[in-house]
Each structure stands twice: as structure tokens, then as C-alpha cells.
Design a protein around this motif. Structure first.
Motif, PDB file in Angstrom:
ATOM      1  N   ARG A   9     -81.677 -32.489  32.814  1.00 27.09           N
ATOM      2  CA  ARG A   9     -82.403 -33.812  32.797  1.00 27.09           C
ATOM      3  C   ARG A   9     -83.295 -33.796  34.295  1.00 27.09           C
ATOM      4  NH1 ARG A   9     -81.681 -38.702  34.961  1.00 27.09           N
ATOM      5  NH2 ARG A   9     -79.497 -38.190  35.456  1.00 27.09           N
ATOM      6  N   LEU A  10     -82.673 -33.681  35.380  1.00 19.14           N
ATOM      7  CA  LEU A  10     -83.364 -33.893  36.575  1.00 19.14           C
ATOM      8  C   LEU A  10     -84.233 -32.752  37.104  1.00 19.14           C
ATOM      9  CD1 LEU A  10     -81.072 -36.208  38.937  1.00 19.14           C
ATOM     10  CD2 LEU A  10     -82.973 -36.838  37.696  1.00 19.14           C
ATOM     11  N   GLY A  27     -84.439 -45.307  43.065  1.00 17.07           N
ATOM     12  CA  GLY A  27     -83.116 -45.430  42.247  1.00 17.07           C
ATOM     13  C   GLY A  27     -82.526 -44.212  42.399  1.00 17.07           C
ATOM     14  N   GLU A  50     -83.251 -47.045  47.135  1.00 14.28           N
ATOM     15  CA  GLU A  50     -82.037 -47.576  46.482  1.00 14.28           C
ATOM     16  C   GLU A  50     -81.863 -49.142  46.767  1.00 14.28           C
ATOM     17  OE1 GLU A  50     -79.934 -46.164  43.299  1.00 14.28           O
ATOM     18  OE2 GLU A  50     -79.452 -47.806  44.522  1.00 14.28           O
ATOM     19  N   VAL A  51     -81.539 -50.001  45.685  1.00 14.08           N
ATOM     20  CA  VAL A  51     -81.407 -51.365  45.830  1.00 14.08           C
ATOM     21  C   VAL A  51     -80.131 -51.746  46.156  1.00 14.08           C
ATOM     22  CG1 VAL A  51     -81.139 -51.925  43.306  1.00 14.08           C
ATOM     23  CG2 VAL A  51     -82.422 -53.412  44.791  1.00 14.08           C
ATOM     24  N   ASN A  52     -78.981 -50.707  45.640  1.00 20.58           N
ATOM     25  CA  ASN A  52     -77.611 -51.333  45.528  1.00 20.58           C
ATOM     26  C   ASN A  52     -76.968 -50.383  46.842  1.00 20.58           C
ATOM     27  OD1 ASN A  52     -77.191 -53.178  43.510  1.00 20.58           O
ATOM     28  ND2 ASN A  52     -77.630 -51.406  42.286  1.00 20.58           N
ATOM     29  N   PRO A  55     -74.739 -46.863  45.995  1.00 21.52           N
ATOM     30  CA  PRO A  55     -75.498 -45.429  45.739  1.00 21.52           C
ATOM     31  C   PRO A  55     -76.388 -45.240  47.082  1.00 21.52           C
ATOM     32  CG  PRO A  55     -75.765 -47.198  43.935  1.00 21.52           C
ATOM     33  CD  PRO A  55     -74.835 -47.748  44.940  1.00 21.52           C
ATOM     34  N   ASN A  78     -85.680 -52.875  46.987  1.00 17.38           N
ATOM     35  CA  ASN A  78     -85.954 -53.018  45.718  1.00 17.38           C
ATOM     36  C   ASN A  78     -87.375 -52.408  45.151  1.00 17.38           C
ATOM     37  OD1 ASN A  78     -85.885 -53.999  43.096  1.00 17.38           O
ATOM     38  ND2 ASN A  78     -86.661 -56.133  43.738  1.00 17.38           N
ATOM     39  N   GLY A  79     -87.084 -51.482  44.345  1.00 17.12           N
ATOM     40  CA  GLY A  79     -88.207 -50.778  43.587  1.00 17.12           C
ATOM     41  C   GLY A  79     -89.180 -50.051  44.674  1.00 17.12           C
ATOM     42  N   MET A  97     -83.154 -44.896  33.952  1.00 20.13           N
ATOM     43  CA  MET A  97     -83.335 -46.293  33.801  1.00 20.13           C
ATOM     44  C   MET A  97     -83.782 -46.561  32.449  1.00 20.13           C
ATOM     45  SD  MET A  97     -84.279 -47.709  37.541  1.00 20.13           S
ATOM     46  CE  MET A  97     -84.360 -46.631  39.016  1.00 20.13           C
ATOM     47  N   LEU A 101     -87.417 -51.611  32.765  1.00 26.03           N
ATOM     48  CA  LEU A 101     -87.002 -51.705  34.036  1.00 26.03           C
ATOM     49  C   LEU A 101     -87.903 -50.837  35.059  1.00 26.03           C
ATOM     50  CD1 LEU A 101     -85.444 -52.660  36.649  1.00 26.03           C
ATOM     51  CD2 LEU A 101     -83.486 -51.045  36.354  1.00 26.03           C
ATOM     52  N   ILE A 105     -90.549 -52.160  37.710  1.00 21.88           N
ATOM     53  CA  ILE A 105     -90.603 -51.547  38.881  1.00 21.88           C
ATOM     54  C   ILE A 105     -92.373 -51.368  39.541  1.00 21.88           C
ATOM     55  CG2 ILE A 105     -90.001 -49.707  40.582  1.00 21.88           C
ATOM     56  CD1 ILE A 105     -87.097 -49.909  39.135  1.00 21.88           C
ATOM     57  N   GLN A 122     -88.580 -41.035  33.756  1.00 18.93           N
ATOM     58  CA  GLN A 122     -87.332 -40.414  32.740  1.00 18.93           C
ATOM     59  C   GLN A 122     -86.689 -41.849  32.344  1.00 18.93           C
ATOM     60  OE1 GLN A 122     -83.666 -39.618  33.403  1.00 18.93           O
ATOM     61  NE2 GLN A 122     -84.123 -40.098  31.382  1.00 18.93           N
TER      62      GLN A 122
HETATM   63  N1  SAM Z   1     -81.952 -41.371  39.398  1.00 25.33           N
HETATM   64  C1  SAM Z   1     -80.726 -41.099  39.190  1.00 25.33           C
HETATM   65  C2  SAM Z   1     -80.555 -40.213  37.979  1.00 25.33           C
HETATM   66  O1  SAM Z   1     -81.440 -40.219  37.439  1.00 25.33           O
HETATM   67  O2  SAM Z   1     -79.399 -39.636  37.967  1.00 25.33           O
HETATM   68  C3  SAM Z   1     -79.910 -42.274  39.331  1.00 25.33           C
HETATM   69  C4  SAM Z   1     -79.639 -43.069  37.975  1.00 25.33           C
HETATM   70  S1  SAM Z   1     -78.791 -44.709  38.023  1.00 25.33           S
HETATM   71  C5  SAM Z   1     -78.290 -44.611  36.488  1.00 25.33           C
HETATM   72  C6  SAM Z   1     -79.967 -45.783  38.288  1.00 25.33           C
HETATM   73  C7  SAM Z   1     -80.137 -46.232  39.941  1.00 25.33           C
HETATM   74  O3  SAM Z   1     -81.033 -47.006  40.100  1.00 25.33           O
HETATM   75  C8  SAM Z   1     -78.819 -46.837  40.306  1.00 25.33           C
HETATM   76  O4  SAM Z   1     -78.334 -46.226  41.535  1.00 25.33           O
HETATM   77  C9  SAM Z   1     -79.204 -48.225  40.577  1.00 25.33           C
HETATM   78  O5  SAM Z   1     -78.611 -48.740  41.901  1.00 25.33           O
HETATM   79  C10 SAM Z   1     -80.732 -48.043  41.041  1.00 25.33           C
HETATM   80  N2  SAM Z   1     -81.938 -49.008  40.643  1.00 25.33           N
HETATM   81  C11 SAM Z   1     -81.786 -49.940  39.698  1.00 25.33           C
HETATM   82  N3  SAM Z   1     -82.523 -50.695  39.909  1.00 25.33           N
HETATM   83  C12 SAM Z   1     -83.505 -50.315  40.973  1.00 25.33           C
HETATM   84  C13 SAM Z   1     -84.376 -51.033  41.684  1.00 25.33           C
HETATM   85  N4  SAM Z   1     -85.134 -52.032  41.377  1.00 25.33           N
HETATM   86  N5  SAM Z   1     -85.148 -50.345  42.917  1.00 25.33           N
HETATM   87  C14 SAM Z   1     -84.219 -49.362  43.558  1.00 25.33           C
HETATM   88  N6  SAM Z   1     -82.953 -48.955  42.758  1.00 25.33           N
HETATM   89  C15 SAM Z   1     -82.924 -49.313  41.872  1.00 25.33           C
END
Ligand code: SAM
Length: 236
Positions: A9-10, A27, A50-52, A55, A78-79, A97, A101, A105, A122
Motif C-alpha cells: 500500500r505505501l 499522519g 503527527e498529531v499524537n 506515533p 494537527n494536519g 485514514m 478525515l 485535514i 490513500q
Molecule cells: N500514514 C501511516 C500509514 O499509512 O501507515 C499511518 C496511518 S495511521 C492509521 C494514522 C496516523 O495518523 C496515526 O498515527 C494518527 O496519529 C495520525 N493522525 C490522525 N489525525 C491526524 C491529524 N489531524 N494530523 C496529523 N496526524 C494525524
């Protein structure tokens, strides 16, 4: 998966990043995608957003381990707020995501998109939300892929600025839902996804048929019937 061996996928997301790009991966979790891009291309640079915290810390640690701290900046935010100036990046990737969402963003960070040439998105679900947004905002969908990996189906949408691709003059609703390029290709993953979705809608419709009729329910039933018909027509 690691910084050199991405998931399929990536890998397909990475395939659309032009050589020498400055990419913001929003993200970014473990920052596998930006690390891969920079290891494969010595001229690439990236931001991992990354927002969290969890990660974010994984991304910081991966970038250090990969020896890429000089070319990848890991930022918590965020975003698109991790992009400080509109001219900092050429490409934005947002993967893994939901479509809603991803769209929110992009919408919230619209000001940061002025100088961006390409979006590679994606969504795990609801690609239709992204197609609608791209079209409304004047982005041209230039490529799409649908793939299966580990029994899950993923769509990848690539949009470019400045191209004028007329995609939706006919059958707009059908193309928005299913993807204008994916409809033509109709590969195995596409057929599997939409056969599954159609059966699911049919199940819901059967339940609706048993419920007391209201104007709202009637509208929902009509919408479902319309979607089933559109998919049937394409899969036939
Ligand atoms: N992009 C990677 C992938 O495709 O394997 C990680 C996907 S993971 C399911 C989604 C990530 O997006 C999480 O680590 C989450 O913390 C981050 N995330 C969610 N909302 C976000 C936002 N508004 N801004 C930045 N990161 C965000």
C-alpha cells in the motif's frame, strides 16, 4: 514493514512521489514512508507530521535510526499546521485514514496548499468524499489505483495542480463514487470491493423495507437503490 521494506500500500503511494521532491507526510506514525523516500532518493527531503505523541516519538526514533535527521524533520501538530510556509513542500501524502478525515485535514489547511504540486491520498474508506473535495477545489485527479493487501482493499488517489483533466462531464455521480479511472480498469480488487459493498447495501435495504415508512427513510432507500443500480451497471 520498515524504512526499506514498505507495505505494498505505501509502496504504491511512494511510487507517485517525483524524484527530488520535498514531501510532507501527514499522519506519519513510524515515518516509514518519508524514510523510504529519502533512502531511495538522495535528493529527497521530507516533513513527517503527527498529531499524537506516541506515533510522533516512533517517527523521531525511526528517523534517527535511519540516519536521516538532516533530511527529515519530524514535527508534532494537527494536519497541515506542521508546514510552516506554503512554499516548504511540493508533495503531500496522507495515508491510512478515512476519506472524511483526509478531506478535513486538507480543508482546514487549505492556505498551505498554494505552492503544493501534488497530493497523494490513500483513504481506507470513502474515497468519494476526497474526489468531491478535489473537484470542488480545482485539483485534477490524474491517477488512481485500487489494490488488495492482507485481505483489505485500498484506494490511492493522485491529484495534480494545473492540469485540466475533464473527468466528470458524464455519469458524474457514478464516477465520483467508484473512481473515473478505476471504472475503466475494473481490476479484481475493484470488483471484489464493489460486490461486497453492493451486498451490504442490499442487506441494509432489506432491513429498511421492514421498518415503518417515513420521508427520511424513503429518501435513504432511494439513495441506496440508486447506488446499487450504479454499481450493478458497472459490474455487469
Ligand atoms: N500514514 C501511516 C500509514 O499509512 O501507515 C499511518 C496511518 S495511521 C492509521 C494514522 C496516523 O495518523 C496515526 O498515527 C494518527 O496519529 C495520525 N493522525 C490522525 N489525525 C491526524 C491529524 N489531524 N494530523 C496529523 N496526524 C494525524
Amino acid at each position: 514493514m520498515n524504512d526499506r521494506q514498505l507495505s505494498k500500500r505505501l509502496q504504491r503511494v511512494a511510487a507517485y512521489v517525483p524524484k527530488g521532491s520535498k514531501t510532507a507526510d501527514i499522519g506519519s506514525d513510524h515515518a516509514y514512508l518519508p524514510c523510504y523516500l529519502c533512502l531511495e532518493d538522495q535528493t529527497a527531503k521530507a516533513i513527517a507530521g503527527e498529531v499524537n505523541e506516541g506515533p510522533y516519538l516512533s517517527a523521531v526514533s525511526q528517523v534517527r535510526q535511519s540516519g536521516l535527521t538532516d533530511r527529515i524533520s519530524v514535527r508534532m501538530g494537527n494536519g497541515l499546521e506542521v508546514i510552516e510556509h506554503a512554499d516548504q513542500v511540493d508533495v503531500i501524502t496522507i495515508a491510512g485514514m478515512g476519506g472524511a478525515l483526509i478531506t478535513s485535514i486538507l480543508e482546514e489547511g487549505k492556505g498551505k496548499l498554494r505552492e503544493v504540486d501534488r497530493l497523494i491520498l490513500q483513504p481506507n474508506v470513502s474515497a468519494v468524499t476526497i474526489r468531491e473535495w478535489l473537484d470542488k477545489e480545482g485539483w485534477s485527479l490524474t491517477s488512481e489505483e485500487i489494490i488488495e493487501e492482507d485481505d483489505k482493499i485500498y484506494e490511492i488517489l493522485v491529484a495534480d495542480r494545473g492540469e485540466n483533466v475533464m473527468l466528470y462531464e458524464e455519469d458524474r455521480k457514478k464516477k465520483m463514487l467508484l473512481g473515473p479511472y478505476l471504472i475503466n480498469e475494473m481490476n479484481e480488487a475493484f470488483q471484489k470491493k464493489w460486490t461486497y459493498e453492493m451486498k451490504n447495501w442490499e442487506r441494509i435495504l432489506t432491513q429498511f423495507e421492514r421498518a415503518t415508512e417515513t420521508p427520511e427513510l424513503s429518501a435513504k432507500k432511494d439513495e441506496l437503490k440508486h447506488k446499487i443500480e450504479m454499481v450493478q451497471e458497472v459490474l455487469r
